[in-house]
Design a protein around this motif. Structure first.
Motif, PDB file in Angstrom:
ATOM      1  N   ASN A 408       0.844  -1.192   0.000  1.00 41.34           N
ATOM      2  CA  ASN A 408       0.000   0.000   0.000  1.00 41.34           C
ATOM      3  C   ASN A 408       0.886   1.252   0.000  1.00 41.34           C
ATOM      4  O   ASN A 408       1.603   1.514   0.975  1.00 41.34           O
ATOM      5  N   PRO A 409       0.858   2.033  -1.085  1.00 37.01           N
ATOM      6  CA  PRO A 409       1.741   3.210  -1.148  1.00 37.01           C
ATOM      7  C   PRO A 409       1.382   4.300  -0.147  1.00 37.01           C
ATOM      8  O   PRO A 409       2.183   5.216   0.080  1.00 37.01           O
ATOM      9  N   ALA A 410       0.190   4.193   0.452  1.00 40.66           N
ATOM     10  CA  ALA A 410      -0.230   5.220   1.413  1.00 40.66           C
ATOM     11  C   ALA A 410       0.378   5.004   2.790  1.00 40.66           C
ATOM     12  O   ALA A 410       0.198   5.844   3.677  1.00 40.66           O
ATOM     13  N   GLU A 411       1.083   3.896   2.982  1.00 41.79           N
ATOM     14  CA  GLU A 411       1.636   3.570   4.305  1.00 41.79           C
ATOM     15  C   GLU A 411       3.159   3.695   4.314  1.00 41.79           C
ATOM     16  O   GLU A 411       3.836   3.259   3.371  1.00 41.79           O
ATOM     17  N   LYS A 412       3.671   4.287   5.375  1.00 38.98           N
ATOM     18  CA  LYS A 412       5.116   4.338   5.546  1.00 38.98           C
ATOM     19  C   LYS A 412       5.627   3.004   6.061  1.00 38.98           C
ATOM     20  O   LYS A 412       6.684   2.515   5.642  1.00 38.98           O
ATOM     21  N   VAL A 413       4.884   2.450   7.008  1.00 41.13           N
ATOM     22  CA  VAL A 413       5.189   1.098   7.488  1.00 41.13           C
ATOM     23  C   VAL A 413       4.151   0.173   6.852  1.00 41.13           C
ATOM     24  O   VAL A 413       2.972   0.237   7.159  1.00 41.13           O
ATOM     25  N   HIS A 414       4.628  -0.677   5.969  1.00 42.59           N
ATOM     26  CA  HIS A 414       3.697  -1.472   5.167  1.00 42.59           C
ATOM     27  C   HIS A 414       3.010  -2.554   6.005  1.00 42.59           C
ATOM     28  O   HIS A 414       3.658  -3.452   6.539  1.00 42.59           O
ATOM     29  N   ALA A 415       1.701  -2.425   6.105  1.00 38.71           N
ATOM     30  CA  ALA A 415       0.897  -3.414   6.830  1.00 38.71           C
ATOM     31  C   ALA A 415      -0.217  -3.973   5.952  1.00 38.71           C
ATOM     32  O   ALA A 415      -0.743  -5.050   6.238  1.00 38.71           O
ATOM     33  N   THR A 416      -0.563  -3.238   4.900  1.00 37.09           N
ATOM     34  CA  THR A 416      -1.635  -3.694   4.007  1.00 37.09           C
ATOM     35  C   THR A 416      -1.138  -3.665   2.567  1.00 37.09           C
ATOM     36  O   THR A 416      -0.047  -3.152   2.275  1.00 37.09           O
ATOM     37  N   VAL A 417      -1.956  -4.223   1.671  1.00 37.08           N
ATOM     38  CA  VAL A 417      -1.608  -4.264   0.247  1.00 37.08           C
ATOM     39  C   VAL A 417      -2.796  -3.764  -0.569  1.00 37.08           C
ATOM     40  O   VAL A 417      -3.931  -3.720  -0.084  1.00 37.08           O
ATOM     41  N   VAL A 418      -2.517  -3.395  -1.814  1.00 35.75           N
ATOM     42  CA  VAL A 418      -3.570  -2.975  -2.742  1.00 35.75           C
ATOM     43  C   VAL A 418      -3.406  -3.774  -4.029  1.00 35.75           C
ATOM     44  O   VAL A 418      -2.368  -4.403  -4.263  1.00 35.75           O
ATOM     45  N   LEU A 419      -4.424  -3.750  -4.868  1.00 35.53           N
ATOM     46  CA  LEU A 419      -4.372  -4.491  -6.123  1.00 35.53           C
ATOM     47  C   LEU A 419      -3.232  -4.013  -7.002  1.00 35.53           C
ATOM     48  O   LEU A 419      -2.944  -2.810  -7.083  1.00 35.53           O
ATOM     49  N   ASN A 420      -2.601  -4.964  -7.668  1.00 37.65           N
ATOM     50  CA  ASN A 420      -1.645  -4.636  -8.718  1.00 37.65           C
ATOM     51  C   ASN A 420      -2.466  -4.421  -9.992  1.00 37.65           C
ATOM     52  O   ASN A 420      -2.883  -5.384 -10.648  1.00 37.65           O
ATOM     53  N   ASP A 421      -2.711  -3.163 -10.313  1.00 33.23           N
ATOM     54  CA  ASP A 421      -3.611  -2.852 -11.430  1.00 33.23           C
ATOM     55  C   ASP A 421      -3.079  -3.320 -12.777  1.00 33.23           C
ATOM     56  O   ASP A 421      -3.843  -3.437 -13.740  1.00 33.23           O
ATOM     57  N   ALA A 422      -1.796  -3.595 -12.860  1.00 34.97           N
ATOM     58  CA  ALA A 422      -1.223  -4.054 -14.126  1.00 34.97           C
ATOM     59  C   ALA A 422      -1.436  -5.555 -14.352  1.00 34.97           C
ATOM     60  O   ALA A 422      -1.447  -6.013 -15.495  1.00 34.97           O
ATOM     61  N   LYS A 423      -1.616  -6.310 -13.259  1.00 35.91           N
ATOM     62  CA  LYS A 423      -1.726  -7.766 -13.395  1.00 35.91           C
ATOM     63  C   LYS A 423      -3.063  -8.353 -12.943  1.00 35.91           C
ATOM     64  O   LYS A 423      -3.546  -9.329 -13.517  1.00 35.91           O
ATOM     65  N   ALA A 424      -3.657  -7.798 -11.895  1.00 32.65           N
ATOM     66  CA  ALA A 424      -4.869  -8.394 -11.319  1.00 32.65           C
ATOM     67  C   ALA A 424      -6.029  -8.501 -12.307  1.00 32.65           C
ATOM     68  O   ALA A 424      -6.693  -9.548 -12.365  1.00 32.65           O
ATOM     69  N   PRO A 425      -6.327  -7.457 -13.120  1.00 32.54           N
ATOM     70  CA  PRO A 425      -7.465  -7.585 -14.048  1.00 32.54           C
ATOM     71  C   PRO A 425      -7.336  -8.768 -14.996  1.00 32.54           C
ATOM     72  O   PRO A 425      -8.342  -9.426 -15.324  1.00 32.54           O
ATOM     73  N   ALA A 426      -6.125  -9.074 -15.452  1.00 29.22           N
ATOM     74  CA  ALA A 426      -5.931 -10.204 -16.368  1.00 29.22           C
ATOM     75  C   ALA A 426      -6.229 -11.527 -15.671  1.00 29.22           C
ATOM     76  O   ALA A 426      -6.768 -12.464 -16.285  1.00 29.22           O
ATOM     77  N   VAL A 427      -5.871 -11.629 -14.394  1.00 28.76           N
ATOM     78  CA  VAL A 427      -6.168 -12.846 -13.630  1.00 28.76           C
ATOM     79  C   VAL A 427      -7.678 -13.020 -13.492  1.00 28.76           C
ATOM     80  O   VAL A 427      -8.214 -14.111 -13.719  1.00 28.76           O
ATOM     81  N   PHE A 428      -8.366 -11.956 -13.136  1.00 28.64           N
ATOM     82  CA  PHE A 428      -9.820 -12.034 -12.985  1.00 28.64           C
ATOM     83  C   PHE A 428     -10.489 -12.371 -14.320  1.00 28.64           C
ATOM     84  O   PHE A 428     -11.433 -13.176 -14.363  1.00 28.64           O
ATOM     85  N   ASP A 429     -10.016 -11.763 -15.411  1.00 27.25           N
ATOM     86  CA  ASP A 429     -10.597 -12.034 -16.732  1.00 27.25           C
ATOM     87  C   ASP A 429     -10.418 -13.496 -17.120  1.00 27.25           C
ATOM     88  O   ASP A 429     -11.325 -14.125 -17.683  1.00 27.25           O
ATOM     89  N   ALA A 430      -9.249 -14.051 -16.834  1.00 26.82           N
ATOM     90  CA  ALA A 430      -8.982 -15.452 -17.192  1.00 26.82           C
ATOM     91  C   ALA A 430      -9.942 -16.388 -16.459  1.00 26.82           C
ATOM     92  O   ALA A 430     -10.482 -17.328 -17.050  1.00 26.82           O
ATOM     93  N   ILE A 431     -10.155 -16.132 -15.176  1.00 29.30           N
ATOM     94  CA  ILE A 431     -11.059 -16.990 -14.408  1.00 29.30           C
ATOM     95  C   ILE A 431     -12.501 -16.815 -14.887  1.00 29.30           C
ATOM     96  O   ILE A 431     -13.238 -17.794 -15.039  1.00 29.30           O
ATOM     97  N   ARG A 432     -12.900 -15.570 -15.121  1.00 29.90           N
ATOM     98  CA  ARG A 432     -14.266 -15.325 -15.604  1.00 29.90           C
ATOM     99  C   ARG A 432     -14.528 -16.050 -16.907  1.00 29.90           C
ATOM    100  O   ARG A 432     -15.645 -16.509 -17.168  1.00 29.90           O
ATOM    101  N   ASN A 433     -13.502 -16.148 -17.741  1.00 31.32           N
ATOM    102  CA  ASN A 433     -13.665 -16.765 -19.063  1.00 31.32           C
ATOM    103  C   ASN A 433     -13.230 -18.221 -19.096  1.00 31.32           C
ATOM    104  O   ASN A 433     -13.030 -18.788 -20.170  1.00 31.32           O
ATOM    105  N   ASP A 434     -13.089 -18.827 -17.911  1.00 33.85           N
ATOM    106  CA  ASP A 434     -12.841 -20.265 -17.810  1.00 33.85           C
ATOM    107  C   ASP A 434     -11.532 -20.686 -18.480  1.00 33.85           C
ATOM    108  O   ASP A 434     -11.444 -21.745 -19.102  1.00 33.85           O
TER     109      ASP A 434
END
Length: 585
Positions: A408-434
């Motif tokens: 998470n870029p909003a944190e100085k001490v990293h405790a959380t994560v956010v979506l990797n917008d460059a890779k996550a949509p492709a993963v979701f699309d692949a699963i949606r399309n079997d």
């Protein structure tokens, strides 16, 4: 005429014959229908002249016993079957007083066989009754919670399956005092979206990090008293708060997953700490591997480097440890959990489990007691059907992967994560399309080749494309939006809005007649439709009475001008498969 008279060779009726009585094991003379049927006399001693018995008395008849009839003279009594099998000839009768070989009684083996058959019938009836009671018992074990309309309505055998697996950090049952947060309401500590392909050739288990920042939507929820309540959503919170927090139920986690991935789960299963312990004990443990020694006092896991068989408390410690693996965070623990699930699947598919009635009963008990399911899965019959579908999977074609994330870029001490917008949509699309994440040979290759061929050939000018547009599952107003875009931006002026489709579709389709193939290819190119979206069929009549194609916007529609071409290959992401042991570092 008496039996003796009938016994003379010249008086034998053709209908009379000696036959074996299967109930007694003896031969009887079957007479014509007009005469009584006497049994063949058994072996006896020669009678004295005065008709008395061998000791000088008269022959006695037991009350209720039918008097034995002397063997008819001149008749041929068949030999016992054993003699006939040896090819022996039956002995010729020597007269009424002569003794004859006794008819062979049933063997002890045959009597045992009859007794066993009767006993088996009794056992089968008893087992059937016990089976009914046991199934009722298993049904009573199952705890279910409403899906609150957040699911598809339950999995279907002829479609791809999406099951949401949720592991909570809630302490339930004895012996769990040392694990998790003592005050936890049961958050979504471990969440996996299991996608099983339509043809059951492959599956993908997608782990969702608990510390992923998401938007939890408003959640209509059925309360314990049957009333409905909308639990307000939250923006920018940890994913694990989609369950437990503010009285949220698993249906709220379902809605959060749908908003995050665009994939609507069919069903959910929730497991607590006890599920890991009891399931591993039911299969006599699972084999896991560590690349280094681990001694984690927080999870109570102490194992040396190498392969170990774990069950019960040790298995729970394995899936919960994180401080001694990787970077010590939740993402490192996800790798252990995926390894554990792969090991469990291998054990469940192994012959030593499937062929052991004891283990299967223990599994049934453990599974029905440890899991909470949605109300579409609340019967043992439905769970069995789901198990049969999952049982078709080959472990080598079950891929484990994780939602692509970044710190998470909003944190100085990293405790959380956010979506990797460059890779996550492709993963979701692949699963949606079997799309498979493993190198599995698809059973539908010929069909896919035929679909691809529909896009090849000449394309009609856009001005000649005549099409009716229906909304079959897209957002309200989508049909009008597409109409405006096609007419104003793409030159498809012979198009019209035909309103809502009679059925809801998951995928956008374009139906056309054979003579409209060139028009279909042009519209597919404009909209980014795949060959699978093209459905050769019949044309319809538009509002002007002219033949037209039918474009039905499905739930996959993303907006006017957004390509609908489905991916054919999974993205390159870190993954493992259930057939191999990957030692955790």
């Amino acid at each position: 005429m008496d039996a003796q008279g009938r016994g003379r060779a010249d008086n034998i009726d053709p209908a009379d014959q000696w036959v074996l009585n299967p109930n007694t094991g003896e031969y009887e003379l079957r007479l014509s229908p007009s005469a009584a049927q006497p049994p063949v006399p058994g072996p006896r001693r020669p009678s004295p002249p005065d008709g008395g018995d061998a000791k000088g008395g008269r022959a006695r008849q037991t009350p209720g016993e039918t008097p034995q009839t002397p063997r008819a003279r001149g008749t041929n009594v068949p030999a016992p079957r054993s003699a006939r099998r040896r090819g022996a000839e039956p002995e010729a009768p020597q007269g009424r007083r002569a003794s004859r070989r006794p008819v062979k009684k049933k063997s002890t083996a045959k009597k045992a066989l009859l007794w066993t058959g009767g006993s088996m019938a009794f056992v089968l009836v008893a087992v059937s009754a016990a089976g009914y009671l046991y199934i009722k018992h298993l049904n009573d074990n199952i705890t279910s919670v409403s899906d609150d309309g957040a699911s598809t309505g339950g999995f279907r055998k002829d479609e791809a399956i999406n099951i949401l697996l949720i592991g909570t950090d809630k302490r339930t049952g004895a012996g769990n005092e040392g694990y998790g947060d003592s005050g936890s309401v049961g958050h979504a500590d471990t969440t996996i979206l299991l996608h099983v392909s339509k043809d059951r050739s492959n599956a993908t288990a997608l782990s969702i990090p608990r510390d992923l920042i998401v938007n939890v939507p408003d959640c209509p929820t059925e309360q314990e008293d049957g009333t409905k309540k909308v639990i307000p959503g939250s923006q920018g919170v940890r994913f694990n708060t989609s369950l437990g927090q503010d009285d949220r139920t698993p249906s709220c986690t379902m809605r959060t997953v749908t908003e995050l991935t665009g994939i609507k789960p069919d069903d959910f299963m929730v497991a607590d700490f006890n599920a890991v312990k009891t399931l591993t004990e039911a299969v006599d443990g699972v084999d896991v591997c560590l690349a280094k020694d681990i001694d984690d006092p927080k999870s109570h896991l102490k194992l040396s480097k190498g392969t170990h068989r774990i069950s019960g408390e040790q298995a729970l410690a394995f899936v919960r440890t994180r401080h001694s693996v990787g970077f010590g965070g939740d993402l490192s623990r996800i790798g252990l959990q995926q390894q554990f699930l792969g090991a469990l699947m291998r054990k469940l598919k192994g012959n030593d489990t499937l062929t052991s009635p004891t283990k299967m009963v223990k599994l049934a008990e453990a599974g029905t007691k440890a899991l909470t399911v949605d109300d579409k899965l609340k019967s043992i019959g439905k769970l069995k059907d789901l198990g049969l579908e999952l049982g078709k999977l080959n472990p080598k074609n079950l891929a484990f992967t994780t939602v692509p994330v970044v710190d998470n870029p909003a944190e100085k001490v990293h405790a959380t994560v956010v979506l990797n917008d460059a890779k996550a949509p492709a993963v979701f699309d692949a699963i949606r399309n079997d799309v498979s994440f493993t190198d599995v040979k698809k059973k539908e290759k010929a069909a896919k080749d035929a679909q691809a061929a529909r896009l090849k050939g000449t394309k009609a000018p856009a001005s000649e494309v005549r099409v009716r547009i229906l909304n079959g599952g897209a957002q309200a107003g989508s049909a009008q939006a597409v109409l405006n875009w096609l007419q104003n931006d793409e030159g498809v002026t012979k198009s019209e809005n035909a309103g809502n489709a009679p059925d809801q579709l998951a995928k956008t389709t374009l139906e056309y007649a054979p003579d409209q193939a060139a028009q279909a290819r042009r519209l597919a190119a404009i909209m980014g439709l795949s060959g699978a979206a093209l459905k050769p069929g019949e044309s319809v009549t538009n509002s002007q009475g002219l033949p037209a194609m039918t474009l039905t916007l499905g739930k996959d529609f993303k907006g006017a001008g957004v390509s609908l071409t489905a991916p054919t290959k999974a993205p390159d992401v870190d993954k493992s498969t259930a057939d191999k042991v990957k030692c955790a570092a």
